[in-house]
Motif scaffolding. Structure first.
Motif, PDB file in Angstrom:
ATOM      1  N   ASP A 122      -5.111 -10.885  -3.960  1.00 23.38           N
ATOM      2  CA  ASP A 122      -5.697 -10.176  -5.096  1.00 23.38           C
ATOM      3  C   ASP A 122      -6.878  -9.297  -4.686  1.00 23.38           C
ATOM      4  N   ALA A 123      -7.495  -9.605  -3.565  1.00 22.13           N
ATOM      5  CA  ALA A 123      -8.622  -8.791  -3.091  1.00 22.13           C
ATOM      6  C   ALA A 123      -8.186  -7.370  -2.758  1.00 22.13           C
ATOM      7  N   HIS A 124      -6.884  -7.176  -2.553  1.00 24.75           N
ATOM      8  CA  HIS A 124      -6.339  -5.850  -2.251  1.00 24.75           C
ATOM      9  C   HIS A 124      -5.597  -5.304  -3.462  1.00 24.75           C
ATOM     10  N   GLY A 125      -6.172  -5.481  -4.649  1.00 24.48           N
ATOM     11  CA  GLY A 125      -5.491  -5.068  -5.864  1.00 24.48           C
ATOM     12  C   GLY A 125      -5.108  -3.602  -5.902  1.00 24.48           C
ATOM     13  N   TYR A 126      -5.779  -2.770  -5.111  1.00 27.49           N
ATOM     14  CA  TYR A 126      -5.502  -1.341  -5.103  1.00 27.49           C
ATOM     15  C   TYR A 126      -4.097  -1.015  -4.596  1.00 27.49           C
ATOM     16  N   ASN A 127      -3.446  -1.942  -3.886  1.00 28.95           N
ATOM     17  CA  ASN A 127      -2.179  -1.595  -3.240  1.00 28.95           C
ATOM     18  C   ASN A 127      -0.962  -1.803  -4.145  1.00 28.95           C
ATOM     19  N   ALA A 128      -1.161  -2.261  -5.379  1.00 22.62           N
ATOM     20  CA  ALA A 128      -0.032  -2.547  -6.259  1.00 22.62           C
ATOM     21  C   ALA A 128       0.405  -1.347  -7.084  1.00 22.62           C
ATOM     22  N   ASP A 129      -0.339  -0.253  -7.015  1.00 20.59           N
ATOM     23  CA  ASP A 129      -0.044   0.943  -7.789  1.00 20.59           C
ATOM     24  C   ASP A 129      -0.192   2.158  -6.867  1.00 20.59           C
ATOM     25  N   LEU A 130       0.816   3.017  -6.814  1.00 20.17           N
ATOM     26  CA  LEU A 130       0.810   4.129  -5.860  1.00 20.17           C
ATOM     27  C   LEU A 130      -0.347   5.097  -6.103  1.00 20.17           C
ATOM     28  N   THR A 131      -0.664   5.363  -7.349  1.00 14.58           N
ATOM     29  CA  THR A 131      -1.762   6.280  -7.644  1.00 14.58           C
ATOM     30  C   THR A 131      -3.102   5.682  -7.217  1.00 14.58           C
TER      31      THR A 131
END
Length: 236
Positions: A122-131
């Motif tokens: 979850d610490a890398h939440g930015y990687n779940a959405d391409l934008t």
């Protein structure tokens, strides 16, 4: 960034008899936390950095080195491959002025596509959405360009594409940057027996390969949101 060649780079280093690969350590972030880095208000950490005394900086640096010594007190160099240390290069420069920074870089589309395909914490939440991923990469790139101008640390670029295209030259340059004599074992990094806990743990058991270069092109229009978020390439 994660998936930029950090595990390969560490494995090259750790194949040298004078280098210990410590993996991804949370120590730097923990020490920055003593100054308020993880507080919701970023001004807390900024003010603490401004008022950091040489004595306190040395104390924090000694804590870090003590932690490394517990892991390996004999190696001439120890690699901390935590990718998100990039956020704290100014802090690292104050508490570890002799640190050498290896900046692993990769083509933005390939780097972000690889991040998107992995199930990070979850610490890398930015990687779940391409934008969001593209926007995050732009901010990472902007910050690294800023650090290169203002932080008094030795920073060595390790571009993934150039590494796989001319492996020996890049490997020799890396070991030279670390101030050590060349060791042929670094060319046989895939034979080095050590524990690797990242998603690349199987890839570094293989000889160097280039099949991951421009892999993003396999996915066509599906990556349009990422391409749009990344925007035009930033010139060096």
């Amino acid at each position: 960034m994660p998936r930029s060649g950090t595990t390969l780079t560490e494995q090259i280093c750790a194949s040298h008899h004078d280098i210990y690969g410590a993996g991804e350590l949370a120590t730097i972030r923990s020490l920055a936390g003593e100054l308020g880095f993880d507080q919701p208000d970023p001004a807390i950490f900024a003010k603490a950095m401004v008022s950091l005394t040489p004595t306190k900086a040395k104390e924090l640096g000694s804590k870090y080195l003590g932690h490394l010594n517990k892991r390996n007190g004999k190696a001439a160099r120890v690699v901390d491959k935590m990718p998100h240390n990039f956020e704290l290069l100014a802090f690292i420069g104050l508490i570890l002025p002799n640190a050498r920074i290896v900046h692993c870089r990769r083509d933005p589309m390939d780097n972000c596509t690889s991040c998107f395909m992995h199930n990070f914490s979850d610490a890398h939440g930015y990687n779940a959405d391409l934008t969001k991923l593209g926007q995050y990469y732009r901010q990472y790139d902007r910050l690294m360009r800023h650090w290169a101008k203002v932080v008094p640390l030795a920073i060595h670029d390790m571009p993934y594409e150039e590494t796989v295209a001319d492996f020996e030259t890049r490997a020799r340059g890396l070991i030279g940057f670390l101030g050590l004599e060349w060791n042929e074992a670094c060319l046989r990094f895939h034979e080095t027996e050590r524990t690797v806990r990242t998603p690349s743990r199987w890839q570094v058991r293989q000889p160097i390969y280039s099949s991951s270069v421009e892999r993003w092109k396999l996915y066509g229009d599906a990556l349009d949101p990422l391409r749009a978020a990344l925007g035009p390439p930033v010139q060096p």
